[in-house]
Design a protein around this motif. Structure first.
Motif, PDB file in Angstrom:
ATOM      1  N   ALA A   1     -16.507 -33.304  16.965  1.00  0.00           N
ATOM      2  CA  ALA A   1     -14.835 -33.279  16.583  1.00  0.00           C
ATOM      3  C   ALA A   1     -14.456 -34.312  15.753  1.00  0.00           C
ATOM      4  CB  ALA A   1     -13.930 -33.320  18.073  1.00  0.00           C
ATOM      5  N   GLY A   2     -14.679 -35.483  16.083  1.00  0.00           N
ATOM      6  CA  GLY A   2     -14.129 -36.721  15.291  1.00  0.00           C
ATOM      7  C   GLY A   2     -14.557 -36.659  13.750  1.00  0.00           C
ATOM      8  N   TYR A   3     -15.956 -36.369  13.720  1.00  0.00           N
ATOM      9  CA  TYR A   3     -16.493 -36.140  12.196  1.00  0.00           C
ATOM     10  C   TYR A   3     -15.500 -35.139  11.520  1.00  0.00           C
ATOM     11  CZ  TYR A   3     -19.296 -34.725   8.444  1.00  0.00           C
ATOM     12  OH  TYR A   3     -19.989 -34.233   7.002  1.00  0.00           O
ATOM     13  N   LEU A   4     -15.642 -33.934  12.050  1.00  0.00           N
ATOM     14  CA  LEU A   4     -14.952 -32.683  11.389  1.00  0.00           C
ATOM     15  C   LEU A   4     -13.257 -33.019  11.052  1.00  0.00           C
ATOM     16  CD1 LEU A   4     -16.211 -30.086  13.659  1.00  0.00           C
ATOM     17  CD2 LEU A   4     -16.927 -30.323  11.233  1.00  0.00           C
ATOM     18  N   GLN A   5     -12.497 -33.884  11.890  1.00  0.00           N
ATOM     19  CA  GLN A   5     -11.371 -33.906  11.746  1.00  0.00           C
ATOM     20  C   GLN A   5     -11.110 -35.203  10.588  1.00  0.00           C
ATOM     21  OE1 GLN A   5      -9.034 -34.298  15.337  1.00  0.00           O
ATOM     22  NE2 GLN A   5     -10.206 -32.167  16.226  1.00  0.00           N
ATOM     23  N   ASN A   6     -12.151 -36.126  10.786  1.00  0.00           N
ATOM     24  CA  ASN A   6     -11.812 -37.601  10.007  1.00  0.00           C
ATOM     25  C   ASN A   6     -12.589 -37.579   8.839  1.00  0.00           C
ATOM     26  OD1 ASN A   6      -9.707 -38.285  12.180  1.00  0.00           O
ATOM     27  ND2 ASN A   6     -11.461 -38.422  13.479  1.00  0.00           N
ATOM     28  N   ALA A   7     -13.714 -37.376   8.951  1.00  0.00           N
ATOM     29  CA  ALA A   7     -14.561 -37.644   7.779  1.00  0.00           C
ATOM     30  C   ALA A   7     -14.147 -37.079   6.299  1.00  0.00           C
ATOM     31  CB  ALA A   7     -16.203 -37.450   8.057  1.00  0.00           C
ATOM     32  N   PRO A   8     -14.403 -35.844   6.322  1.00  0.00           N
ATOM     33  CA  PRO A   8     -14.082 -35.031   5.017  1.00  0.00           C
ATOM     34  C   PRO A   8     -12.555 -35.429   4.523  1.00  0.00           C
ATOM     35  CG  PRO A   8     -14.965 -33.517   6.691  1.00  0.00           C
ATOM     36  CD  PRO A   8     -14.765 -34.988   7.551  1.00  0.00           C
TER      37      PRO A   8
ATOM     38  N   VAL B   1     -11.000 -29.932   8.751  1.00  0.00           N
ATOM     39  CA  VAL B   1     -10.014 -30.234   9.859  1.00  0.00           C
ATOM     40  C   VAL B   1      -9.762 -29.204  10.800  1.00  0.00           C
ATOM     41  CG1 VAL B   1      -7.486 -31.137  10.137  1.00  0.00           C
ATOM     42  CG2 VAL B   1      -9.204 -32.173   8.541  1.00  0.00           C
ATOM     43  N   ALA B   2      -9.617 -27.820  10.186  1.00  0.00           N
ATOM     44  CA  ALA B   2      -9.349 -26.818  11.020  1.00  0.00           C
ATOM     45  C   ALA B   2     -10.284 -26.591  11.985  1.00  0.00           C
ATOM     46  CB  ALA B   2      -9.083 -25.690  10.207  1.00  0.00           C
TER      47      ALA B   2
ATOM     48  N   THR C   1     -10.334 -26.609  16.390  1.00  0.00           N
ATOM     49  CA  THR C   1     -10.471 -25.404  17.164  1.00  0.00           C
ATOM     50  C   THR C   1     -11.469 -25.642  18.395  1.00  0.00           C
ATOM     51  OG1 THR C   1     -10.165 -24.351  15.080  1.00  0.00           O
ATOM     52  CG2 THR C   1     -10.952 -22.863  16.785  1.00  0.00           C
ATOM     53  N   PRO C   2     -11.212 -25.746  19.503  1.00  0.00           N
ATOM     54  CA  PRO C   2     -11.908 -26.174  20.537  1.00  0.00           C
ATOM     55  C   PRO C   2     -13.219 -25.170  20.706  1.00  0.00           C
ATOM     56  CG  PRO C   2      -9.690 -26.183  21.396  1.00  0.00           C
ATOM     57  CD  PRO C   2      -9.682 -25.648  19.846  1.00  0.00           C
ATOM     58  N   TRP C   3     -13.172 -23.873  20.559  1.00  0.00           N
ATOM     59  CA  TRP C   3     -14.423 -23.257  20.690  1.00  0.00           C
ATOM     60  C   TRP C   3     -15.383 -23.387  19.796  1.00  0.00           C
ATOM     61  CZ3 TRP C   3     -16.003 -19.876  17.088  1.00  0.00           C
ATOM     62  CH2 TRP C   3     -14.915 -19.541  16.198  1.00  0.00           C
ATOM     63  N   PHE C   4     -14.879 -23.570  18.343  1.00  0.00           N
ATOM     64  CA  PHE C   4     -15.610 -24.039  17.300  1.00  0.00           C
ATOM     65  C   PHE C   4     -16.234 -25.099  17.525  1.00  0.00           C
ATOM     66  CE2 PHE C   4     -16.945 -25.060  13.120  1.00  0.00           C
ATOM     67  CZ  PHE C   4     -17.667 -23.861  12.666  1.00  0.00           C
ATOM     68  N   VAL C   5     -15.757 -26.323  17.824  1.00  0.00           N
ATOM     69  CA  VAL C   5     -16.469 -27.580  18.411  1.00  0.00           C
ATOM     70  C   VAL C   5     -17.368 -27.452  19.322  1.00  0.00           C
ATOM     71  CG1 VAL C   5     -15.899 -29.923  19.143  1.00  0.00           C
ATOM     72  CG2 VAL C   5     -14.128 -28.745  17.483  1.00  0.00           C
ATOM     73  N   ASP C   6     -17.111 -26.689  20.327  1.00  0.00           N
ATOM     74  CA  ASP C   6     -18.181 -26.383  21.235  1.00  0.00           C
ATOM     75  C   ASP C   6     -19.331 -25.911  21.011  1.00  0.00           C
ATOM     76  OD1 ASP C   6     -16.405 -27.470  23.218  1.00  0.00           O
ATOM     77  OD2 ASP C   6     -15.484 -25.601  24.133  1.00  0.00           O
ATOM     78  N   PHE C   7     -19.045 -24.848  19.896  1.00  0.00           N
ATOM     79  CA  PHE C   7     -20.254 -24.243  19.382  1.00  0.00           C
ATOM     80  C   PHE C   7     -21.158 -25.140  18.242  1.00  0.00           C
ATOM     81  CE2 PHE C   7     -21.693 -22.277  15.065  1.00  0.00           C
ATOM     82  CZ  PHE C   7     -22.770 -21.456  15.607  1.00  0.00           C
ATOM     83  N   VAL C   8     -20.222 -26.081  17.704  1.00  0.00           N
ATOM     84  CA  VAL C   8     -20.996 -26.850  16.677  1.00  0.00           C
ATOM     85  C   VAL C   8     -21.699 -28.139  17.461  1.00  0.00           C
ATOM     86  CG1 VAL C   8     -20.560 -28.840  15.031  1.00  0.00           C
ATOM     87  CG2 VAL C   8     -19.366 -26.617  14.736  1.00  0.00           C
ATOM     88  N   ASN C   9     -21.163 -28.394  18.639  1.00  0.00           N
ATOM     89  CA  ASN C   9     -21.770 -29.340  19.530  1.00  0.00           C
ATOM     90  C   ASN C   9     -23.184 -28.969  19.986  1.00  0.00           C
ATOM     91  OD1 ASN C   9     -19.741 -31.047  19.063  1.00  0.00           O
ATOM     92  ND2 ASN C   9     -18.582 -30.715  20.968  1.00  0.00           N
ATOM     93  N   ILE C  10     -23.304 -27.551  20.112  1.00  0.00           N
ATOM     94  CA  ILE C  10     -24.564 -27.107  20.581  1.00  0.00           C
ATOM     95  C   ILE C  10     -25.437 -26.721  19.220  1.00  0.00           C
ATOM     96  CG2 ILE C  10     -25.579 -24.953  21.586  1.00  0.00           C
ATOM     97  CD1 ILE C  10     -23.105 -25.221  23.525  1.00  0.00           C
TER      98      ILE C  10
ATOM     99  N   MET D   1     -23.194 -27.622   4.048  1.00  0.00           N
ATOM    100  CA  MET D   1     -22.187 -28.211   5.111  1.00  0.00           C
ATOM    101  C   MET D   1     -21.906 -30.143   5.251  1.00  0.00           C
ATOM    102  SD  MET D   1     -20.643 -25.297   5.486  1.00  0.00           S
ATOM    103  CE  MET D   1     -19.329 -25.752   6.479  1.00  0.00           C
ATOM    104  N   PHE D   2     -23.139 -30.535   5.380  1.00  0.00           N
ATOM    105  CA  PHE D   2     -23.145 -32.030   5.219  1.00  0.00           C
ATOM    106  C   PHE D   2     -22.857 -32.457   3.795  1.00  0.00           C
ATOM    107  CE2 PHE D   2     -26.865 -31.937   8.686  1.00  0.00           C
ATOM    108  CZ  PHE D   2     -25.909 -31.627   9.281  1.00  0.00           C
ATOM    109  N   TYR D   3     -23.225 -31.824   2.813  1.00  0.00           N
ATOM    110  CA  TYR D   3     -22.840 -32.163   1.417  1.00  0.00           C
ATOM    111  C   TYR D   3     -21.374 -32.130   1.189  1.00  0.00           C
ATOM    112  CZ  TYR D   3     -22.246 -31.920  -3.589  1.00  0.00           C
ATOM    113  OH  TYR D   3     -21.685 -32.038  -5.004  1.00  0.00           O
ATOM    114  N   LEU D   4     -20.617 -31.108   1.592  1.00  0.00           N
ATOM    115  CA  LEU D   4     -19.275 -30.997   1.464  1.00  0.00           C
ATOM    116  C   LEU D   4     -18.646 -31.807   2.589  1.00  0.00           C
ATOM    117  CD1 LEU D   4     -19.003 -27.241   1.211  1.00  0.00           C
ATOM    118  CD2 LEU D   4     -18.660 -28.811  -0.512  1.00  0.00           C
ATOM    119  N   GLY D   5     -19.025 -32.065   3.738  1.00  0.00           N
ATOM    120  CA  GLY D   5     -18.266 -33.164   4.553  1.00  0.00           C
ATOM    121  C   GLY D   5     -18.559 -34.131   4.389  1.00  0.00           C
ATOM    122  N   ASN D   6     -19.520 -34.869   3.731  1.00  0.00           N
ATOM    123  CA  ASN D   6     -19.878 -36.306   3.542  1.00  0.00           C
ATOM    124  C   ASN D   6     -19.712 -36.471   2.017  1.00  0.00           C
ATOM    125  OD1 ASN D   6     -21.125 -36.541   5.990  1.00  0.00           O
ATOM    126  ND2 ASN D   6     -23.093 -35.871   5.456  1.00  0.00           N
ATOM    127  N   TRP D   7     -18.820 -35.742   1.346  1.00  0.00           N
ATOM    128  CA  TRP D   7     -18.536 -35.632   0.016  1.00  0.00           C
ATOM    129  C   TRP D   7     -18.487 -37.235  -0.527  1.00  0.00           C
ATOM    130  CZ3 TRP D   7     -18.388 -31.913  -3.320  1.00  0.00           C
ATOM    131  CH2 TRP D   7     -18.013 -32.017  -4.525  1.00  0.00           C
TER     132      TRP D   7
END
Length: 184
Positions: A56-63, A75-76, A80-89, A121-127
């Motif tokens: 969650a913190g990475y998705l909302q803050n790093a990009p 950020v979106a 989104t709680p269900w999406f964060v739960d999915f990504v966490n797994i 996804m890491f490339y786009l997120g760690n831009w």
């Protein structure tokens, strides 16, 4: 034993590329598969065993902080709680299973596809383009695609055996040709 030369030819979009591989290339293809397998297995097992991975913190803050062109999407996703739960797994277990698939050479193309997707996804997120558009995340994505393209799971891997497993007297890969997209 004399080294053989292997010729390659591919046409995409009207452009044809020709090349020659040295027989020793197989060792480098194997090394790429194993390198990415170790890297992803280690990253995944560390996250799984720690039990505290949270995206969650990475998705909302790093990009947004690094100027990613798709920061709003991340950020979106992070809001989104269900999406964060999915990504966490999906991230820790995905890394673990991608790593195992590559280490054992089983379902290598499938593993490499998802590895390339994660690296995109890491490339786009760690831009970070301060040193150009090509960074480690982008390079790893291309390594995954190379592993898939070369069918690296057939090189000292289980895919060579899985493909030849007989179903009704016919090798699996002949009976189900679509399996070529998962194996190899």
């Amino acid at each position: 034993m004399a080294a053989q030369e292997i010729r390659l030819k591919s046409t995409v979009g009207g452009f044809t590329a020709n090349g020659r591989l040295h027989s020793l290339s197989v060792w480098f293809i194997l090394a790429l598969r194993l390198m990415m397998g170790i890297a992803f297995f280690q990253s995944g097992i560390d996250k799984v065993l720690s039990g505290s991975f949270s995206a969650a913190g990475y998705l909302q803050n790093a990009p947004p902080s690094n100027g990613s062109p798709v920061a709003d999407l991340f950020v979106a996703m992070g809001q989104t709680p269900w999406f964060v739960d999915f990504v966490n797994i999906a991230v820790p277990w995905g890394e673990l299973f991608i790593g195992l698939g590559l280490l054992f050479g089983a379902f290598s193309r499938l593993a490499a596809f998802w590895g390339a997707f994660m690296m995109l996804m890491f490339y786009l997120g760690n831009w970070s383009v301060s040193h150009g558009y090509i960074n480690g995340d982008f390079a790893y994505m291309l390594v995954f695609l190379s592993v898939a393209a070369f069918g690296a799971g057939r090189i000292m891997g289980l895919d060579a055996y899985i493909e030849q497993y007989e179903v009704g007297g016919t090798p699996l890969i002949e009976r189900y040709p679509w399996m070529r997209y998962l194996l190899g």
